[in-house]
Design a protein around this motif. Structure first.
Motif, PDB file in Angstrom:
ATOM      1  N   MET A   1       0.844  -1.208   0.000  1.00 47.10           N
ATOM      2  CA  MET A   1       0.000   0.000   0.000  1.00 47.10           C
ATOM      3  C   MET A   1       0.879   1.257   0.000  1.00 47.10           C
ATOM      4  O   MET A   1       1.812   1.361   0.802  1.00 47.10           O
ATOM      5  N   ALA A   2       0.582   2.169  -0.913  1.00 47.71           N
ATOM      6  CA  ALA A   2       1.382   3.404  -0.983  1.00 47.71           C
ATOM      7  C   ALA A   2       0.950   4.360   0.134  1.00 47.71           C
ATOM      8  O   ALA A   2      -0.131   4.223   0.701  1.00 47.71           O
ATOM      9  N   ASP A   3       1.802   5.323   0.404  1.00 40.68           N
ATOM     10  CA  ASP A   3       1.513   6.339   1.416  1.00 40.68           C
ATOM     11  C   ASP A   3       0.469   7.331   0.920  1.00 40.68           C
ATOM     12  O   ASP A   3      -0.174   8.019   1.704  1.00 40.68           O
ATOM     13  N   LEU A   4       0.385   7.452  -0.415  1.00 40.19           N
ATOM     14  CA  LEU A   4      -0.522   8.419  -1.038  1.00 40.19           C
ATOM     15  C   LEU A   4      -1.709   7.681  -1.663  1.00 40.19           C
ATOM     16  O   LEU A   4      -1.502   6.714  -2.409  1.00 40.19           O
ATOM     17  N   THR A   5      -2.909   8.166  -1.373  1.00 36.29           N
ATOM     18  CA  THR A   5      -4.106   7.584  -2.008  1.00 36.29           C
ATOM     19  C   THR A   5      -4.965   8.708  -2.564  1.00 36.29           C
ATOM     20  O   THR A   5      -5.330   9.639  -1.830  1.00 36.29           O
ATOM     21  N   LEU A   6      -5.257   8.607  -3.847  1.00 35.49           N
ATOM     22  CA  LEU A   6      -6.131   9.604  -4.477  1.00 35.49           C
ATOM     23  C   LEU A   6      -7.535   9.034  -4.610  1.00 35.49           C
ATOM     24  O   LEU A   6      -7.723   7.943  -5.165  1.00 35.49           O
ATOM     25  N   TYR A   7      -8.509   9.767  -4.101  1.00 35.71           N
ATOM     26  CA  TYR A   7      -9.925   9.448  -4.324  1.00 35.71           C
ATOM     27  C   TYR A   7     -10.306  10.151  -5.611  1.00 35.71           C
ATOM     28  O   TYR A   7     -10.287  11.381  -5.692  1.00 35.71           O
ATOM     29  N   HIS A   8     -10.644   9.336  -6.597  1.00 39.21           N
ATOM     30  CA  HIS A   8     -10.698   9.827  -7.966  1.00 39.21           C
ATOM     31  C   HIS A   8     -11.977   9.386  -8.666  1.00 39.21           C
ATOM     32  O   HIS A   8     -12.413   8.249  -8.528  1.00 39.21           O
ATOM     33  N   ALA A   9     -12.564  10.296  -9.425  1.00 39.43           N
ATOM     34  CA  ALA A   9     -13.636   9.941 -10.354  1.00 39.43           C
ATOM     35  C   ALA A   9     -13.109  10.313 -11.736  1.00 39.43           C
ATOM     36  O   ALA A   9     -12.536  11.400 -11.901  1.00 39.43           O
ATOM     37  N   SER A  10     -13.297   9.451 -12.658  1.00 42.42           N
ATOM     38  CA  SER A  10     -12.618   9.605 -13.945  1.00 42.42           C
ATOM     39  C   SER A  10     -13.594   9.894 -15.076  1.00 42.42           C
ATOM     40  O   SER A  10     -14.512   9.112 -15.275  1.00 42.42           O
ATOM     41  N   PRO A  11     -13.449  10.947 -15.833  1.00 45.35           N
ATOM     42  CA  PRO A  11     -12.582  12.095 -15.626  1.00 45.35           C
ATOM     43  C   PRO A  11     -13.349  13.163 -14.842  1.00 45.35           C
ATOM     44  O   PRO A  11     -14.567  13.274 -14.967  1.00 45.35           O
ATOM     45  N   SER A  12     -12.627  13.939 -14.083  1.00 48.28           N
ATOM     46  CA  SER A  12     -13.241  15.008 -13.281  1.00 48.28           C
ATOM     47  C   SER A  12     -12.115  15.910 -12.790  1.00 48.28           C
ATOM     48  O   SER A  12     -10.962  15.743 -13.205  1.00 48.28           O
ATOM     49  N   ARG A  13     -12.435  16.784 -11.841  1.00 50.20           N
ATOM     50  CA  ARG A  13     -11.376  17.649 -11.309  1.00 50.20           C
ATOM     51  C   ARG A  13     -10.268  16.835 -10.632  1.00 50.20           C
ATOM     52  O   ARG A  13      -9.158  17.324 -10.479  1.00 50.20           O
ATOM     53  N   SER A  14     -10.580  15.605 -10.235  1.00 45.06           N
ATOM     54  CA  SER A  14      -9.506  14.800  -9.622  1.00 45.06           C
ATOM     55  C   SER A  14      -8.498  14.347 -10.677  1.00 45.06           C
ATOM     56  O   SER A  14      -7.393  13.911 -10.331  1.00 45.06           O
ATOM     57  N   SER A  15      -8.850  14.481 -11.963  1.00 50.63           N
ATOM     58  CA  SER A  15      -7.877  14.177 -13.026  1.00 50.63           C
ATOM     59  C   SER A  15      -6.690  15.147 -12.958  1.00 50.63           C
ATOM     60  O   SER A  15      -5.586  14.829 -13.388  1.00 50.63           O
ATOM     61  N   VAL A  16      -6.934  16.336 -12.431  1.00 49.72           N
ATOM     62  CA  VAL A  16      -5.854  17.322 -12.258  1.00 49.72           C
ATOM     63  C   VAL A  16      -4.797  16.744 -11.306  1.00 49.72           C
ATOM     64  O   VAL A  16      -3.588  16.829 -11.553  1.00 49.72           O
ATOM     65  N   VAL A  17      -5.278  16.126 -10.235  1.00 54.54           N
ATOM     66  CA  VAL A  17      -4.350  15.567  -9.233  1.00 54.54           C
ATOM     67  C   VAL A  17      -3.701  14.283  -9.764  1.00 54.54           C
ATOM     68  O   VAL A  17      -2.543  13.997  -9.474  1.00 54.54           O
ATOM     69  N   LEU A  18      -4.447  13.543 -10.563  1.00 55.60           N
ATOM     70  CA  LEU A  18      -3.859  12.350 -11.192  1.00 55.60           C
ATOM     71  C   LEU A  18      -2.639  12.771 -12.023  1.00 55.60           C
ATOM     72  O   LEU A  18      -1.564  12.160 -11.945  1.00 55.60           O
ATOM     73  N   TRP A  19      -2.794  13.832 -12.795  1.00 53.76           N
ATOM     74  CA  TRP A  19      -1.667  14.350 -13.592  1.00 53.76           C
ATOM     75  C   TRP A  19      -0.532  14.793 -12.665  1.00 53.76           C
ATOM     76  O   TRP A  19       0.636  14.438 -12.866  1.00 53.76           O
ATOM     77  N   MET A  20      -0.885  15.532 -11.603  1.00 55.68           N
ATOM     78  CA  MET A  20       0.135  16.013 -10.664  1.00 55.68           C
ATOM     79  C   MET A  20       0.908  14.837 -10.065  1.00 55.68           C
ATOM     80  O   MET A  20       2.138  14.879  -9.936  1.00 55.68           O
ATOM     81  N   LEU A  21       0.194  13.781  -9.704  1.00 53.80           N
ATOM     82  CA  LEU A  21       0.868  12.617  -9.108  1.00 53.80           C
ATOM     83  C   LEU A  21       1.830  11.982 -10.109  1.00 53.80           C
ATOM     84  O   LEU A  21       2.912  11.520  -9.736  1.00 53.80           O
ATOM     85  N   GLU A  22       1.442  11.969 -11.363  1.00 53.72           N
ATOM     86  CA  GLU A  22       2.351  11.437 -12.395  1.00 53.72           C
ATOM     87  C   GLU A  22       3.581  12.329 -12.517  1.00 53.72           C
ATOM     88  O   GLU A  22       4.684  11.841 -12.736  1.00 53.72           O
ATOM     89  N   GLU A  23       3.414  13.632 -12.373  1.00 55.22           N
ATOM     90  CA  GLU A  23       4.563  14.553 -12.422  1.00 55.22           C
ATOM     91  C   GLU A  23       5.474  14.335 -11.211  1.00 55.22           C
ATOM     92  O   GLU A  23       6.693  14.386 -11.332  1.00 55.22           O
ATOM     93  N   VAL A  24       4.862  14.083 -10.052  1.00 54.82           N
ATOM     94  CA  VAL A  24       5.631  13.914  -8.811  1.00 54.82           C
ATOM     95  C   VAL A  24       6.452  12.630  -8.849  1.00 54.82           C
ATOM     96  O   VAL A  24       7.595  12.586  -8.381  1.00 54.82           O
ATOM     97  N   GLY A  25       5.848  11.583  -9.395  1.00 55.72           N
ATOM     98  CA  GLY A  25       6.605  10.337  -9.579  1.00 55.72           C
ATOM     99  C   GLY A  25       6.707   9.448  -8.340  1.00 55.72           C
ATOM    100  O   GLY A  25       7.504   8.511  -8.328  1.00 55.72           O
ATOM    101  N   GLN A  26       5.929   9.718  -7.297  1.00 58.44           N
ATOM    102  CA  GLN A  26       5.888   8.834  -6.127  1.00 58.44           C
ATOM    103  C   GLN A  26       4.801   7.782  -6.340  1.00 58.44           C
ATOM    104  O   GLN A  26       3.806   8.051  -7.013  1.00 58.44           O
ATOM    105  N   PRO A  27       4.958   6.605  -5.700  1.00 55.80           N
ATOM    106  CA  PRO A  27       3.882   5.604  -5.829  1.00 55.80           C
ATOM    107  C   PRO A  27       2.587   6.098  -5.183  1.00 55.80           C
ATOM    108  O   PRO A  27       2.629   6.812  -4.168  1.00 55.80           O
ATOM    109  N   TYR A  28       1.478   5.750  -5.774  1.00 53.20           N
ATOM    110  CA  TYR A  28       0.187   6.135  -5.186  1.00 53.20           C
ATOM    111  C   TYR A  28      -0.854   5.074  -5.486  1.00 53.20           C
ATOM    112  O   TYR A  28      -0.725   4.329  -6.453  1.00 53.20           O
TER     113      TYR A  28
END
Ligand SMILES: N[C@@H](CCC(=O)N[C@@H](CS)C(=O)NCC(=O)O)C(=O)O
Length: 207
Positions: A1-28
């Protein structure tokens, strides 16, 4: 289990954070919600975000909501990704300005135009002033490029870039050359491509 968990609905404003997490490069990890099925209004999710909205990000025991706050947090928390302008650096103030400009000016300007009020509010009452000024200011900011802060891509580009990309996709933001140039640069980023591909896959799963 990663330290970071995104509660996400696809696609929606949480897609912004999905992109950010990909930029950050940490497991989630992802917890997928269906807005259509009202998962966001069920008690177990309201315990995470009483607003009943996505995104929410869990980092250890901390829950952060509001897309721009989450992106600001991630950029500061993982400085090795070089997505923040740290406290004390000369550009920090301008960087924060753009992080706030997205949710407080671009978003309400776009939504008010798409769903106009019965009675127009006075310019002075609206935090964003008027739609055309917001668009002109944003266009000027991204005209030179490559990014809002110059050579460094930051969390502010994830926020403003998402506003402009989604706005143009839904024909709510004009296709000005400043915006098309900026979104083309974003579309070429591997992290943005990965997030988009993931979202397409997830959207098909939750449809
Ligand atoms: N101010 C929030 C807005 C979040 C938001 O409105 N999310 C929408 C998805 S795009 C949502 O959860 N809608 C479900 C609902 O309101 O029932 C943010 O920027 O994170």
């Amino acid at each position: 289990m990663a330290d970071l968990t995104l509660y996400h609905a696809s696609p929606s404003r949480s897609s912004v954070v999905l992109w950010m997490l990909e930029e950050v490069g940490q497991p989630y990890d992802l917890k997928l919600l269906s807005l259509k099925q009202g998962d966001n209004l069920k008690p177990d999710y309201l315990a995470i975000n009483p607003m009943g909205k996505v995104p929410a990000l869990k980092h250890g025991d901390t829950v952060i909501t509001e897309a721009a706050a989450i992106c600001t947090y991630l950029a500061d928390e993982f400085p090795q990704a070089k997505l923040n302008i740290p406290i004390g650096a000369p550009g920090r103030g301008v960087y924060l300005k753009w992080l706030f400009f997205g949710p407080s000016c671009i978003e309400p300007a776009v939504i008010d135009r798409a769903a106009p009020r019965k009675e127009a509010a006075r310019r002075g009452m609206l935090g964003y002033g008027d739609f055309d000024t917001v668009m002109n200011v944003a266009a000027q900011a991204v005209a030179k490029g490559p990014w809002l802060m110059g050579e460094q891509f930051t969390a502010a580009d994830v926020i403003i870039g998402s506003n402009i990309r989604f706005g143009m996709m839904f024909k709510m933001i004009p296709e000005r050359k400043e915006f098309t140039g900026y979104t083309a640069r974003i579309a070429a980023r591997p992290a943005a491509q990965r997030a988009e591909a993931k979202d397409r896959e997830l959207a098909a799963k939750t449809a």
